[in-house]
Structure formats: structure tokens, C-alpha cells
Scaffold this active site. Structure first.
Site, PDB file in Angstrom:
ATOM      1  N   ASP A   1      11.051  -8.330  27.385  1.00  8.06           N
ATOM      2  CA  ASP A   1       9.878  -8.045  26.559  1.00  8.06           C
ATOM      3  C   ASP A   1       8.607  -8.280  27.366  1.00  8.06           C
ATOM      4  O   ASP A   1       8.656  -8.633  28.545  1.00  8.06           O
ATOM      5  CB  ASP A   1       9.890  -8.913  25.290  1.00  8.06           C
ATOM      6  CG  ASP A   1       9.954 -10.406  25.622  1.00  8.06           C
ATOM      7  OD1 ASP A   1       9.016 -10.910  26.260  1.00  8.06           O
ATOM      8  OD2 ASP A   1      10.946 -11.063  25.245  1.00  8.06           O
TER       9      ASP A   1
ATOM     10  N   GLY B   1      14.444 -22.383  28.035  1.00  4.62           N
ATOM     11  CA  GLY B   1      15.138 -21.489  27.111  1.00  4.62           C
ATOM     12  C   GLY B   1      16.173 -20.596  27.752  1.00  4.62           C
ATOM     13  O   GLY B   1      16.406 -19.492  27.268  1.00  4.62           O
ATOM     14  N   THR B   2      16.801 -21.055  28.823  1.00  8.33           N
ATOM     15  CA  THR B   2      17.811 -20.233  29.475  1.00  8.33           C
ATOM     16  C   THR B   2      19.140 -20.978  29.503  1.00  8.33           C
ATOM     17  O   THR B   2      19.186 -22.195  29.698  1.00  8.33           O
ATOM     18  CB  THR B   2      17.390 -19.850  30.909  1.00  8.33           C
ATOM     19  OG1 THR B   2      18.462 -19.166  31.557  1.00  8.33           O
ATOM     20  CG2 THR B   2      16.976 -21.066  31.719  1.00  8.33           C
ATOM     21  N   SER B   3      20.217 -20.229  29.325  1.00 11.19           N
ATOM     22  CA  SER B   3      21.549 -20.826  29.270  1.00 11.19           C
ATOM     23  C   SER B   3      22.050 -21.247  30.634  1.00 11.19           C
ATOM     24  O   SER B   3      22.954 -22.074  30.744  1.00 11.19           O
ATOM     25  CB  SER B   3      22.542 -19.826  28.654  1.00 11.19           C
ATOM     26  OG  SER B   3      22.701 -18.702  29.510  1.00 11.19           O
TER      27      SER B   3
ATOM     28  N   CYS C   1      17.138  10.682  38.431  1.00 11.22           N
ATOM     29  CA  CYS C   1      16.390  10.548  39.691  1.00 11.22           C
ATOM     30  C   CYS C   1      15.704   9.194  39.837  1.00 11.22           C
ATOM     31  O   CYS C   1      15.068   8.944  40.865  1.00 11.22           O
ATOM     32  CB  CYS C   1      15.365  11.679  39.830  1.00 11.22           C
ATOM     33  SG  CYS C   1      13.929  11.557  38.721  1.00 11.22           S
TER      34      CYS C   1
ATOM     35  N   HIS D   1      15.314  -8.878  34.941  1.00  8.17           N
ATOM     36  CA  HIS D   1      16.240  -7.984  34.242  1.00  8.17           C
ATOM     37  C   HIS D   1      15.550  -6.733  33.713  1.00  8.17           C
ATOM     38  O   HIS D   1      16.063  -6.075  32.815  1.00  8.17           O
ATOM     39  CB  HIS D   1      16.937  -8.740  33.110  1.00  8.17           C
ATOM     40  CG  HIS D   1      17.845  -9.817  33.599  1.00  8.17           C
ATOM     41  ND1 HIS D   1      18.217 -10.908  32.836  1.00  8.17           N
ATOM     42  CD2 HIS D   1      18.462  -9.992  34.794  1.00  8.17           C
ATOM     43  CE1 HIS D   1      19.017 -11.692  33.540  1.00  8.17           C
ATOM     44  NE2 HIS D   1      19.173 -11.157  34.727  1.00  8.17           N
TER      45      HIS D   1
ATOM     46  N   ALA E   1      10.721 -25.034  22.819  1.00  8.33           N
ATOM     47  CA  ALA E   1       9.732 -24.793  23.866  1.00  8.33           C
ATOM     48  C   ALA E   1       8.322 -24.702  23.289  1.00  8.33           C
ATOM     49  O   ALA E   1       7.358 -25.145  23.911  1.00  8.33           O
ATOM     50  CB  ALA E   1      10.075 -23.499  24.612  1.00  8.33           C
TER      51      ALA E   1
END
Length: 254
Positions: free
Chosen positions: A102, A193-195, A128, A117, A237
Site C-alpha cells: 500500500d 508488525g512483521t512475522s 513487456c 514486494h 505499533a
């Protein structure tokens, strides 16, 4: 008990903020691993996030990603996004690296965000690979579960695909090089906030710690830590990050 002194944050030369889905989830954006609801519950998200799925049914895949993009457009940056942007004004150098697709960091005021990502807002041609030169529908709220035909490339007439990294694809080379360089240069890394399960992105905190940086994990669940330069702050967070900026002499414990 090991304590993370706020002064460590304020005295840092180069801070890296590494964010995952948990940050955007606090703005109401479903994480990729959340169970789909409604009509989309008939599909496995992982089955829609592959080049093969797009070849088989481009309208289904494009419709799902446009539905996801509509959720982002309806969301607003939360206090964590805003605190990260404010932190950039308080330290000599700050780099934001995100696994999120996002634009909430940018809308909160962060600049030069490294998107490992990709982005829902940067579609490109499936044939292309050129960036899509047209405009996307603002999409207030497309019908859930609806297939949508993707637009066509103005150069080769190929079908436009979402600008995200699918399973089986490599990370954008330039973004990965920039992320590694920042991780190896920083003296403080906030992993938020990341696994820590998605590779190779999960290597970023480890790279920083291997170079001697202090690593602070902010998550809803405690993280296992090693040594006296790694810490785990447990909580939302959107509460912890503003607290770090305005905490004065307060100390956060693992």
C-alpha cells in the site's frame, strides 16, 4: 532485565524502519494471511498471487487486486505511520523499508520508501513489463468477488498486471540492493508488525544485527531476542511508536 533506552533512538546516526502487514492492519487493511470473507472466501489468496493464476484467469486476479486496492484507498495512515514520518525529522537519517504493497507510509509523509514486494499502485504490463501509462479507476468500492478485465498496455497491447511480487518471483533488484545497503549501514533498526517468516525480506533485521546495529522488534506477540542489542516491545505499533517519540526518560523492557 534488559532495557531499551529511548536515548538510543534519539542518538542514532541512521535508523532503518522495517515494516510488515501488522502496521497496515491497524488502518483496517486485511493482511494477506487473513481469511477472505464473502464471495472471496471461495478462493485461496496464495492461489491468486501467482503468474500462473493470471495467465489462467486474468480478470479474476485483476478483480481481486482491485478489490484490495479499494481497501487501501478507503484507509488512512494510522498513528504508527505518522510517528515514523515524524521520526525522520528527528534523526540524521531514516530509511523506511516495507513489505506492504500500500501507500500509507507515503500518505503519512515518509519519503523514498523502499517497497520490497512492489505496490498496488504501480501496475505494469505482463508481457513487456513496462509501467502502465494510463490511469486507474479510483474504485470507491468494487463489488466483492467481481472479475474485472485488466487494462491493456499502450505499447504492446499486453494485459496489465498488479505491480506486486507474486509467489515464485524475485524481489525488485534495485529495491533489494537499497534495502541491504541500508540494513548494513544503520546503527538502529525498528522491525514493526512483521512475522519474520517471509523470505528473503526477513533477512533484513538479521543483516543489521550482524553489523552491530541495535534491533528492536515491535509486535503483538513477544519475539525471541539474542544478546544485549536486540529487544522486543509487545503491543500495538500505533501505541508504541508515538510513545517512543514522546516518552522522555521512559524505558521499554523486553
Amino acid at each position: 532485565m534488559i532495557e531499551f533506552q529511548l536515548q538510543t533512538l534519539l542518538e542514532a546516526r541512521h535508523v532503518v524502519v522495517f515494516t510488515g502487514a501488522g502496521v497496515s492492519a491497524e488502518s483496517g487493511i486485511p493482511t494477506f494471511r487473513d481469511a477472505l470473507t464473502g464471495l472471496w472466501s471461495r478462493f485461496d489468496p496464495a492461489a491468486l498471487a501467482t503468474p500462473e493464476a493470471f495467465r489462467k484467469d486474468p480478470a479474476l486476479v485483476w478483480g481481486w487486486y482491485e478489490w484490495r486496492r479499494s481497501k487501501v484507498l478507503a484507509a488512512s495512515p494510522n498513528a504508527a505511520h505518522l510517528a515514523i514520518a515524524e521520526l525522520a525529522r528527528r534523526v540524521p537519517k531514516l530509511t523506511v523499508i516495507t513489505q506492504n504493497v500500500d501507500d500509507l507510509h507515503e500518505r503519512a509523509g515518509s519519503r523514498d520508501v523502499i517497497h520490497l514486494h512492489g505496490s498496488l499502485h504501480a501496475p505494469r504490463c505482463f508481457a513487456c513489463t513496462r509501467p502502465y501509462a494510463g490511469s486507474l479507476d479510483p474504485l470507491n468500492e468494487p463489488e466483492e468477488g467481481r472479475s474485472l478485465e485488466p487494462p491493456r498496455c499502450h505499447r504492446c497491447n499486453g494485459k496489465i498486471r498488479p505491480g506486486v511480487v507474486w509467489f515464485g518471483e524475485s524481489l525488485p533488484a534495485q529495491a533489494w540492493r537499497e534495502a541491504m545497503a541500508a540494513a548494513e549501514d544503520c546503527d538502529l533498526l525498528l522491525s514493526i508488525g512483521t512475522s519474520g517468516l517471509v523470505q528473503p525480506a526477513a533477512q533484513i533485521p538479521r543483516m543489521a544485527r550482524a553489523r552491530g546495529a541495535t534491533v528492536v522488534h515491535v509486535n503483538l506477540q513477544p519475539e525471541s531476542v539474542e544478546g544485549d542489542n536486540e529487544f522486543s516491545l509487545v503491543g500495538r505499533a500505533a501505541e508504541i511508536l508515538p510513545g517512543l517519540l514522546g516518552g522522555g526518560e521512559k524505558k521499554y523492557c523486553e
